[in-house]
Design an enzyme around this catalytic site. Structure first.
Site, short mmCIF file in Angstrom:
data_model
loop_
_atom_site.label_atom_id
_atom_site.label_comp_id
_atom_site.label_asym_id
_atom_site.label_seq_id
_atom_site.Cartn_x
_atom_site.Cartn_y
_atom_site.Cartn_z
N ARG A 1 7.78 0.93 -16.51
CA ARG A 1 6.98 -0.77 -16.66
C ARG A 1 7.58 -0.98 -18.02
O ARG A 1 7.59 -0.26 -18.90
CB ARG A 1 5.60 -0.46 -16.88
CG ARG A 1 4.66 -1.81 -17.09
CD ARG A 1 3.46 -1.39 -17.44
NE ARG A 1 2.64 -2.38 -17.87
CZ ARG A 1 1.78 -2.73 -18.78
NH1 ARG A 1 1.27 -1.74 -19.58
NH2 ARG A 1 1.05 -3.86 -19.11
N ASN B 1 -14.64 -1.83 -11.27
CA ASN B 1 -15.89 -0.56 -11.60
C ASN B 1 -16.98 -1.23 -12.46
O ASN B 1 -17.85 -0.42 -12.46
CB ASN B 1 -14.92 0.59 -12.33
CG ASN B 1 -13.99 1.30 -11.66
OD1 ASN B 1 -14.18 1.72 -10.61
ND2 ASN B 1 -12.90 1.12 -12.34
N ARG C 1 -7.70 -7.04 -28.50
CA ARG C 1 -7.01 -8.52 -28.92
C ARG C 1 -7.96 -9.58 -28.61
O ARG C 1 -9.03 -9.56 -27.72
CB ARG C 1 -5.89 -8.52 -27.46
CG ARG C 1 -4.77 -7.67 -28.08
CD ARG C 1 -3.80 -7.57 -26.88
NE ARG C 1 -3.95 -6.43 -26.07
CZ ARG C 1 -3.32 -6.28 -24.83
NH1 ARG C 1 -2.25 -7.35 -24.39
NH2 ARG C 1 -3.59 -5.23 -23.93
N GLU D 1 -0.07 -0.23 -10.22
CA GLU D 1 0.97 -0.50 -10.85
C GLU D 1 2.18 0.52 -10.33
O GLU D 1 3.23 0.15 -10.31
CB GLU D 1 0.91 -0.87 -12.32
CG GLU D 1 0.00 -2.09 -12.54
CD GLU D 1 -0.54 -2.20 -13.83
OE1 GLU D 1 -0.34 -3.16 -14.51
OE2 GLU D 1 -1.31 -1.14 -14.23
N HIS E 1 1.20 -8.85 -16.73
CA HIS E 1 0.32 -8.07 -15.87
C HIS E 1 1.00 -8.39 -14.22
O HIS E 1 0.09 -8.29 -13.32
CB HIS E 1 -1.11 -8.29 -15.55
CG HIS E 1 -1.85 -7.82 -16.73
ND1 HIS E 1 -2.83 -8.78 -17.58
CD2 HIS E 1 -1.94 -6.69 -17.59
CE1 HIS E 1 -3.61 -7.94 -18.41
NE2 HIS E 1 -2.74 -6.70 -18.44
N ASN F 1 4.94 4.78 -17.21
CA ASN F 1 4.28 3.46 -17.87
C ASN F 1 3.92 3.99 -19.37
O ASN F 1 3.15 4.82 -19.68
CB ASN F 1 2.97 3.00 -17.23
CG ASN F 1 2.31 1.71 -17.85
OD1 ASN F 1 2.78 1.61 -19.03
ND2 ASN F 1 1.33 1.23 -17.60
N HIS G 1 -7.38 -9.59 -13.46
CA HIS G 1 -7.14 -8.26 -13.85
C HIS G 1 -7.75 -8.16 -15.29
O HIS G 1 -7.52 -8.58 -16.28
CB HIS G 1 -5.60 -8.22 -14.04
CG HIS G 1 -5.15 -6.91 -14.63
ND1 HIS G 1 -4.25 -5.76 -13.83
CD2 HIS G 1 -5.34 -6.38 -15.84
CE1 HIS G 1 -4.05 -4.77 -14.62
NE2 HIS G 1 -4.51 -4.82 -15.61
N LEU G 2 -8.79 -7.18 -15.13
CA LEU G 2 -9.84 -7.05 -16.31
C LEU G 2 -9.88 -5.47 -16.67
O LEU G 2 -10.47 -4.69 -15.89
CB LEU G 2 -11.18 -7.46 -15.99
CG LEU G 2 -11.22 -8.82 -15.08
CD1 LEU G 2 -13.04 -9.33 -15.05
CD2 LEU G 2 -10.72 -9.93 -16.12
N GLY G 3 -9.37 -5.39 -17.68
CA GLY G 3 -9.24 -3.85 -18.23
C GLY G 3 -9.39 -3.95 -19.66
O GLY G 3 -9.81 -5.04 -20.44
N GLY H 1 -9.45 -1.61 -14.45
CA GLY H 1 -10.65 -0.62 -14.70
C GLY H 1 -12.13 -1.57 -14.93
O GLY H 1 -13.00 -1.16 -14.08
N MET I 1 -15.50 -1.15 -22.79
CA MET I 1 -16.72 -1.94 -22.10
C MET I 1 -17.92 -0.90 -21.49
O MET I 1 -19.25 -1.14 -21.71
CB MET I 1 -16.51 -2.67 -20.95
CG MET I 1 -17.52 -3.41 -20.15
SD MET I 1 -18.07 -4.79 -21.25
CE MET I 1 -16.71 -5.85 -21.09
#
Length: 400
Positions: A93, A332, A241, A379, A181, A9, A208-210, A328, A284
């Protein structure tokens, strides 16, 4: 001799990788790691499944080393670590496959040329994905390479979910909603089907939160709607973004603020999101630790937008049976999950604070009308599985 698959990737300054040995029931991961700092101070680190360090190397004075030179060193290390196992395929990827590539494909010069056309649609990712493919072509021209697309999973969406309200001629030229994603969503959908088949057959929203973030509405494991559209810039607030923004803002920046197209692109992709709102960081974890009120506002905006978009996708699904957090932040960050779920209490979501704090697999209470799960995405494994299938290899890595 046993055989192996490599998953790559590649980004602008880093390359994530994983090594899989082919034996028994499927690919078995033996190592994973990251080559980062490309263009500044390259650093290679890899660990085995137990977390033991396999390699930790920094190149002094390596600012001039490009992807190709560093991949050569990575390949040399991988060959030694695999202890004579033959690498029979390499999967990449690739973020954007457009309307043409709806499934993984073995790469040749014609495919590579076609994929170049999608670079303007994914400027942060696509050029670097393709640079890694070219580098491997030079290093190992006989090694089969497979492009695995983030857009492919969403080609199952109904036609209505792919359209913008623009003239039909533009849609026919490819100006449409694609979704991204997909490798993550494909892996989670398959895994959910194994651990909770009844839920997997129902109406589920995957979060899908990263650093990049999106949602996907699925029914029976198939994508029906998603928050990202024509590019990976759309939808939720992300690390740098902006997510969805009134297109009139872009026109204003160009016509009234005197910004160039390149400046607007840089603003929307790299200077906005959590970083732009907080003025502190795109990470974050850093925002949680900050006492700056702007950091708190960025966190609240992130959660507010996720909950808002979940509400829209519930409409697309005509109901909701499950909500799955992954990537991520999703895997977490109990505080973010709690904020989102509090805003979705109207949908019947109730979570157990202790389970949420422990990042448990199931964080909803028995009284919750919606099952809320936390699942680790993979992935790299999805890339390996798609590479094996595309090359027609059996469990031992041989063509039938």
């Amino acid at each position: 001799m046993s055989r192996a698959i490599v998953s790559l990737n590649a980004g602008s300054s880093s390359i994530k990788f994983a090594l899989f040995v082919l034996a028994g029931d499927g690919p078995s991961r033996v190592a994973s790691g990251k080559l980062e700092g490309i263009g500044t101070a390259p650093h290679l680190a890899a660990r085995d499944l137990n977390g033991d360090v396999l390699v930790d190397r920094t190149w002094d004075g390596g600012a001039d080393l490009d992807h190709e030179a560093l991949l050569q060193d990575l390949f040399a290390w991988a060959g030694a670590h695999l202890e004579g196992r033959e690498i029979v395929g390499l999967g990449h990827r690739v973020v954007h496959g457009g309307g043409r590539f709806t499934a993984p494909v073995r790469v040749d010069d014609q495919v590579l040329t076609a994929l170049e056309a999608f670079c303007p649609l994914a400027p942060l990712h696509q050029p670097h994905n393709l640079a890694a493919i070219r580098a491997i072509q030079t290093l190992a021209p006989e090694l089969p390479q497979v492009a695995c697309f983030d857009t492919a999973f969403h080609h199952q969406m109904p036609e209505i979910a792919t359209r913008f309200a623009l003239p039909r001629a533009l849609h026919d030229k490819g100006v449409r909603r694609y979704g991204f994603h997909g490798l993550s969503y494909d892996y989670i959908a398959r895994t959910l089907g194994q651990i909770d088949p009844d839920l997997a057959r129902g109406r589920v929203i995957m979060a899908h939160l990263g650093n990049g973030a999106s949602l996907c509405a699925m029914h029976d494991g198939k994508s029906l709607d998603t928050t990202m559209g024509f590019t990976a810039l759309d939808g939720l607030v992300m690390g740098t973004r902006c997510g969805a923004v009134d297109p009139g803002v872009v026109l204003h920046l160009l016509s009234q603020e005197g910004m160039s197209i390149a400046e607007v692109e840089r603003l929307l992709y790299t200077q906005s999101g959590l970083l732009g709102v907080s003025g502190v960081s795109s990470d974050m974890r850093t925002l949680h630790q900050s006492q700056d009120p702007r950091a708190a506002e960025a966190i609240d905006l992130f959660a507010w937008r996720v909950a808002r978009e979940v509400g829209g996708l519930i409409s697309s699904l005509a109901g909701l049976d499950g909500l799955v957090f992954t990537a991520g932040i999703g895997e977490n960050d109990p505080a973010i999950r709690a904020l989102i779920c509090q805003r979705l209490a109207w949908a019947g979501i109730v979570i157990e604070p202790a389970a949420n704090q422990a990042n448990a697999a199931l964080i909803s209470t028995p009284a919750s009308k919606v099952a809320v799960r936390v699942m680790a995405t993979d992935e790299e494994r999805m890339i390996a599985l798609q590479t094996i299938s595309t090359l027609g290899l059996n469990a031992q890595g041989r063509a039938p």
